[in-house]
Write a protein that holds these residues in place. Sequence first.
Motif, PDB file in Angstrom:
ATOM      1  N   SER A  73       0.755  -1.095   0.002  1.00  0.00           N
ATOM      2  CA  SER A  73       0.028  -0.031  -0.062  1.00  0.00           C
ATOM      3  C   SER A  73       0.827   1.177   0.000  1.00  0.00           C
ATOM      4  O   SER A  73       0.597   2.169  -0.738  1.00  0.00           O
ATOM      5  CB  SER A  73      -0.946  -0.018   1.258  1.00  0.00           C
ATOM      6  N   ILE A  77       2.596   1.755  -3.477  1.00  0.00           N
ATOM      7  CA  ILE A  77       1.336   2.300  -4.580  1.00  0.00           C
ATOM      8  C   ILE A  77       1.086   3.771  -4.381  1.00  0.00           C
ATOM      9  O   ILE A  77       1.131   4.472  -5.283  1.00  0.00           O
ATOM     10  CB  ILE A  77       0.176   1.455  -4.430  1.00  0.00           C
ATOM     11  N   LEU A  96      -4.703  -5.094  -4.415  1.00  0.00           N
ATOM     12  CA  LEU A  96      -4.133  -3.788  -4.413  1.00  0.00           C
ATOM     13  C   LEU A  96      -3.624  -3.341  -5.466  1.00  0.00           C
ATOM     14  O   LEU A  96      -4.152  -2.183  -6.120  1.00  0.00           O
ATOM     15  CB  LEU A  96      -3.206  -3.497  -3.309  1.00  0.00           C
ATOM     16  N   SER A 152      -5.176  -0.483  -8.214  1.00  0.00           N
ATOM     17  CA  SER A 152      -4.489   0.578  -7.981  1.00  0.00           C
ATOM     18  C   SER A 152      -4.499   1.621  -9.130  1.00  0.00           C
ATOM     19  O   SER A 152      -4.043   2.886  -8.995  1.00  0.00           O
ATOM     20  CB  SER A 152      -2.886   0.539  -7.893  1.00  0.00           C
TER      21      SER A 152
END
Length: 245
Positions: free
Chosen positions: A75, A78, A113, A117
């Motif tokens: 996370s 990103i 994720l 993204s």
Amino acid sequence: MGVLVTGATGNLGRVVCEKLRESGHDVRALSRRPQPGQSVRGDLRTGEGIPAAVAGVSTVVHLATAPRGDVEATSRLIAAIGPGDTHLVYTSIVGVDRIPLAYYTAKAECERLIETSGLPFTIQRATQFHTLMLRWFHVQRRIPMPLVFAPRCDFQPIDVHDVADRLVEHIDAGPRERVPDIGGPEVRSARSLAQSYLDMSGRHRRVVGVSLPGRVYSAFHAGDHLTPDHASRGRTFDEFLAERF
């Protein structure tokens, strides 16, 4: 434009960096303790240094992994990359969506994720590395009995060089989203792999097959971690061992 590699000091990361440099890429190796001219400083556990590390690169190869914290680290990565055309390449494991192991579940969440993204991405799942199987058997030398324990299931170990070659192909080709899995050239029983280890290392022990309770072992026993239709043509486990011993 450069390529940033997270997990650059790991078994796979070191090989990926070498192959990228050999093919002419400008490589940034992410490290909490950088070496002059070889790496850039950044810590995915806290996010410190990550925005500067990703700035100006065209591709990020995300290989950093840990028993805990993978989802949070992904996370942060990103978020640091932000919107744009940076190609995010991620290495995952065959069966992460079918095997209820906590580490695998986290890898599957990292995949989700990345897929959501908005970044251009490539996700490559691979089977267990030769080095993992070697470590698994080698650590048992400390058992105070002349035995090596092996689960009653098959494995399809792959060489890190073969995975690295595939990742370099993806970097050169551009985003492909979820690509076909890659596995080693042979599907073999864990007992057979253990015997190869003993033969090559010159150790004299008896291989004992074990069955384990629970859903995780059931998934491995069912072969949810295998991909025989996508076997590589690279080094076998025995060839890998022959270079080690």
